[in-house]
Motif scaffolding. Structure first.
Motif, short mmCIF file in Angstrom:
data_model
loop_
_atom_site.label_atom_id
_atom_site.label_comp_id
_atom_site.label_asym_id
_atom_site.label_seq_id
_atom_site.Cartn_x
_atom_site.Cartn_y
_atom_site.Cartn_z
N ALA A 13 0.80 -1.22 0.00
CA ALA A 13 0.00 0.00 0.00
C ALA A 13 0.83 1.27 0.00
N ALA A 14 2.14 1.17 0.01
CA ALA A 14 2.98 2.37 0.07
C ALA A 14 2.80 3.23 -1.18
N ARG A 15 2.79 4.54 -0.98
CA ARG A 15 2.75 5.47 -2.12
C ARG A 15 4.13 5.52 -2.75
N THR A 16 4.20 5.29 -4.06
CA THR A 16 5.49 5.24 -4.74
C THR A 16 5.50 6.14 -5.97
N VAL A 17 6.69 6.59 -6.32
CA VAL A 17 6.93 7.31 -7.56
C VAL A 17 8.14 6.67 -8.22
N ALA A 18 8.07 6.48 -9.53
CA ALA A 18 9.17 5.84 -10.25
C ALA A 18 10.23 6.87 -10.64
#
Length: 459
Positions: free
Chosen positions: A163-168
């Motif tokens: 569920a972690a918010r991620t950005v590539a």
């Protein structure tokens, strides 16, 4: 997470007071990291152990063997204990995203000013492109690398994080130059997300390491040995490890090889040792699972104590004979698990405990060890009451020669690493120089802290 402030370059040099503490989830990963850091002088097997302030250390949390909740708790306690005394924290995770990746990442990122996720390990053919882990170019979820895991592999790093918010952070960002990459990382961290970073080469990891070291030390990194190696390349050089047990033995010792891995390449590796005169004993999985003590890590077998080659309730395989290879000068005994039929992956810990229990009760006191698989290594060393190791050198990528404070040689390697001659090379690394067979084009021991390329074998 609050916005990340702009700070001047902090540098990374153990000799001037900055330090790195690496928290590993298993012992093979801890040994791998220690070998890649020139300033690391110890691998602690006790997460509560305290070291000298300002010194680079690697700590094996042994969290891979815990439940998901237990692993998260171990990580949280380690961060609380060690972050105030160190310059920067790094969490070593599996390059194929195995283990308790998501709960450990969440616990590790708690209270940080940002989290970088860098699982690439190019030396082992494990890269990240578009946020997807690839094994020799093939997406992880299309390989059989998780064949011994209880569930399916994640389709991306973001999926593995739950569920972690991620950005590539894409390869174009990584390769855009130091200033542009630093700006990209800062803007992503300011948004309060975990940054999943692409990397396909050591140069990509070097760029990420350089950018990381320009961020505040409260920004944390979770990743594989690749980013640790990149940090090692930027650390102090020319540091010689000193301490008990550093010299190689001057006399031949018995060598016990314990293969607890389920990796498919293990059989070929054992065959090469057998071809050189090693004795091989396979312990039937059914008997290990039927023994109630196999669930008790470190419980020695005292009923049939005897030489390492006289293990009760084992089946000896006929040695594979080949007149070509040079025979090993030291007595070598190989122990493995004989698998017949399908074994439930959830039974793997009991199998490993049973194997190590059988071996620990029969080891000569001065026998050297070759251990494959982090759980196997940790279980056996716990049974032998080993609480720390001195990293000495790399045998090949991922295989690390260590010594205990009492001088016992121990070579540790992840189960999925190494080519067909891996076990032979690991045994040879334990031999005194005058007894070590010549191997064209190879160096049996590379000083720890030297970053070496992959040995090119199957993983």
């Amino acid at each position: 997470m609050p916005p990340v402030p702009s700070v001047p370059f902090e540098g990374f040099d153990d000799e001037v007071g900055s330090s790195l503490v690496v928290l590993a989830d298993d012992l093979s990963g801890a040994a791998e990291c220690a070998a890649l850091l020139p300033c690391c002088r110890v691998i602690d097997l006790d997460p509560a152990a305290s070291g000298p302030p300002g010194r680079t250390r690697v700590i094996d949390l042994d969290s891979r063997r815990s439940s998901a909740a237990g692993a998260a708790l171990l990580v949280a306690h380690a961060v609380h204990r060690h972050e105030p005394a160190c310059g920067r924290l790094v969490k070593k995770a599996d390059s194929l995203l195995r283990g308790h990746f998501a709960p450990e990442a969440r616990a590790f990122g708690e209270g940080a000013e940002g989290l970088l996720v860098i699982p690439a390990l190019p030396a082992a053919g494990r890269t990240v492109r578009d946020g997807v882990v690839r094994l020799h170019g093939v997406p992880l979820h299309r390989t059989d690398a998780w064949h011994a895991e209880p569930g399916p592999p994640p389709r991306s790093v973001a999926e593995a994080l739950g569920a972690a918010r991620t950005v590539a952070v894409r390869l174009d960002d990584v390769r855009a130059g130091a200033q542009s990459l630093e700006h990209r990382l800062r803007s992503g961290l300011a948004a309060g997300t975990a940054l999943v970073c692409d990397a396909e080469t050591d140069a990509d990891l070097d760029a990420l390491a350089g950018a990381l070291l320009r961020l505040p030390r409260t920004v944390r990194t979770i990743g594989a040995g690749g980013i640790v190696a990149a940090l090692g390349r930027r650390s102090a050089t020319g540091v010689q490890r000193t301490g008990p047990g550093r010299p190689a033995p001057e006399t031949l010792r018995q060598v016990a090889v314990v293969v607890g891995t389920a990796h498919r390449g293990a059989a070929a590796q054992i065959a090469q040792l057998s071809a050189r005169g090693a004795q091989h004993f396979a312990l039937p999985a059914a008997s290990l699972l039927a023994d109630p003590r196999s669930g008790r890590p470190g419980a020695p077998d005292t009923e049939h104590r005897g030489p390492a080659t006289a293990v009760g309730h084992v089946r000896a395989r006929a040695p594979y004979t080949d007149p070509g290879p040079v025979r090993l000068p030291a007595p070598v005994t190989v122990f493995s698990i004989a698998l017949t039929g399908t074994v439930d992956p959830s039974a793997a810990p009991r199998l490993v405990h049973g194997l190590c229990r059988a071996v620990a009760g029969r080891l000569p006191p001065n026998a050297d060890l070759v251990l494959t698989g982090g759980e196997t290594a940790r279980t056996l060393l716990d049974a032998l009451a080993v609480t720390s190791l001195l990293p000495v050198g790399q045998v090949h990528h991922g295989a690390v020669l260590c010594r205990t404070p009492q001088g016992r040689g121990v070579v540790i390697r992840p189960g999925s690493h190494g080519g067909p001659d891996s076990l032979v090379r690991m045994v040879e690394a334990l031999l005194p120089d005058r007894n070590r067979p010549a191997r064209a084009g190879t160096t049996p021991r590379t000083p720890a802290g030297t970053n070496t390329p992959s040995d090119g074998g199957p993983r």
